[in-house]
Design an enzyme around this catalytic site. Structure first.
Site, PDB file in Angstrom:
ATOM      1  CG  HIS A 135      -1.868   1.228   1.113  1.00 53.67           C
ATOM      2  ND1 HIS A 135      -1.754   2.128   1.874  1.00 53.67           N
ATOM      3  CD2 HIS A 135      -3.453   1.119   0.767  1.00 53.67           C
ATOM      4  CE1 HIS A 135      -2.984   3.064   1.343  1.00 53.67           C
ATOM      5  NE2 HIS A 135      -4.137   2.463   0.616  1.00 53.67           N
ATOM      6  CD  GLU A 139      -1.298   5.306   5.770  1.00 54.46           C
ATOM      7  OE1 GLU A 139      -0.915   5.729   7.263  1.00 54.46           O
ATOM      8  OE2 GLU A 139      -2.405   5.652   4.730  1.00 54.46           O
ATOM      9  CB  SER A 192     -10.720   8.904  -1.551  1.00 52.32           C
ATOM     10  OG  SER A 192     -10.574   7.038  -1.328  1.00 52.32           O
TER      11      SER A 192
END
EC number: 1.17.7.4
Length: 316
Positions: free
Chosen positions: A129, A131, A273
């Site tokens: 991912h 992040e 989001s």
């Protein structure tokens, strides 16, 4: 023809969080200040509708900094980037704007502080991912051990079991993470935890609203992208909170109407989001087919706002 009655439960809060809001605003303000094209490393946030809208305005989305010319501004996504990325942009004398969510930056600072104190980090997150890659990239290679499950905790071999701290990806399921934290604390009693919870307020709040909504609803739809970690967690939370049918949909056109036949109530939420316009699109699709009663399930009120970087507030 008489439409069948249907109750739509709307989770609140839902959709955009302050970090996503800020990241989108950063791209829009950069386009206003410097004109098109403005380059963005990775998707600014995980949502196709948002990304396509910014692309139409002149944003160019690229995988790596290598795909950017030196003479155009580049923006780093809300998920954060490894330290090497801004260092390389500075070396190339590029104009760059960091749209990393301040709550992700908080985790970065935390990791650096523990590292400076001689602690090795354990990161609870999903491999691959953006992040997780960005957070692990704040420290030298080998200084962050990634764990994804409670089982992983039993397998890791830290340098010194007495000198450990843990951090978490901000978009995880609060409940799942609690089990991994408990496993870490059981195996490494001296492990140091975050000063303040790493899982962000928006993730926690959206999961809380889903937990309140799930027992009322026969089915649940989460509006979000398939690569959005926080959206996928909302589906899992809905199922574990008692809603047997919980599905992720990007837009109204993705709804499986046959699976919803004979259902009297549906819960709707959106990942951090996903814009509200997509929620309205889904509600309209139900109104076309059913006699809809809307009911909001509110568990928290959010009034968080993050400032955009100073470079965008100054004249060109």
């Amino acid at each position: 023809m008489t439409k069948t009655p249907l109750t739509l439960y709307l989770a609140a809060p839902r959709g955009f969080c302050a970090g996503v809001d800020r990241a989108i605003k950063i791209v829009e303000m950069a386009l206003e200040k410097w004109g098109a094209p403005v380059y963005v490393r990775h998707e600014i946030v995980h949502n196709k509708y948002v990304v396509d809208g910014l692309r139409e305005k002149g944003a160019v989305f690229v995988k790596e900094l290598d795909n950017c010319p030196n003479d155009r501004p580049v923006i780093f996504s809300a998920h954060g980037v490894p330290k090497a990325v801004p260092a390389e942009a500075a070396r190339r004398e590029m104009i760059y704007v960091d749209a990393t969510c301040p709550l992700v930056s908080k985790v970065h600072i935390e990791a650096e502080r523990h590292h400076a104190n001689g602690l090795q980090m354990v990161m609870i997150g999903h491999a691959g991912h953006p992040e997780t890659i960005g957070t692990m990239g704040q420290l030298p290679h080998g200084e962050v051990i990634l764990v994804e499950t409670e089982e992983d905790v039993a397998q890791i071999t830290p340098r010194d079991p007495e000198k450990l701290a843990f951090i978490t990806q901000t978009t995880l399921s609060v409940d799942d993470t609690a089990g991994i934290v408990a496993a870490l604390q059981a195996r490494f009693p001296t492990i140091v935890g975050p000063h303040k919870e790493d899982i962000c307020y928006a993730t926690t709040n959206r999961q809380g609203a889903v937990k309140a909504m799930a027992p009322k609803a026969d089915a649940m739809l989460v509006i979000g992208a398939p690569n959005s970690s926080n959206s996928k967690r909302l589906v899992e939370v809905g199922r574990s909170a008692g809603c047997a049918y919980a599905q992720l949909v990007q837009r109204a056109e993705d709804i499986d109407w046959r699976a919803l036949e004979g259902i009297g109530s549906i819960g709707i939420t959106a990942g951090a989001s996903a814009p509200e316009v997509l929620v309205n699109e889904v509600i309209d699709a139900f109104r076309d087919r059913f006699d809809v009663t809307l009911e909001q399930v509110e568990t928290a009120v959010e009034n968080v706002e993050f400032k955009v970087p100073r470079v965008l507030r100054e004249p060109a």
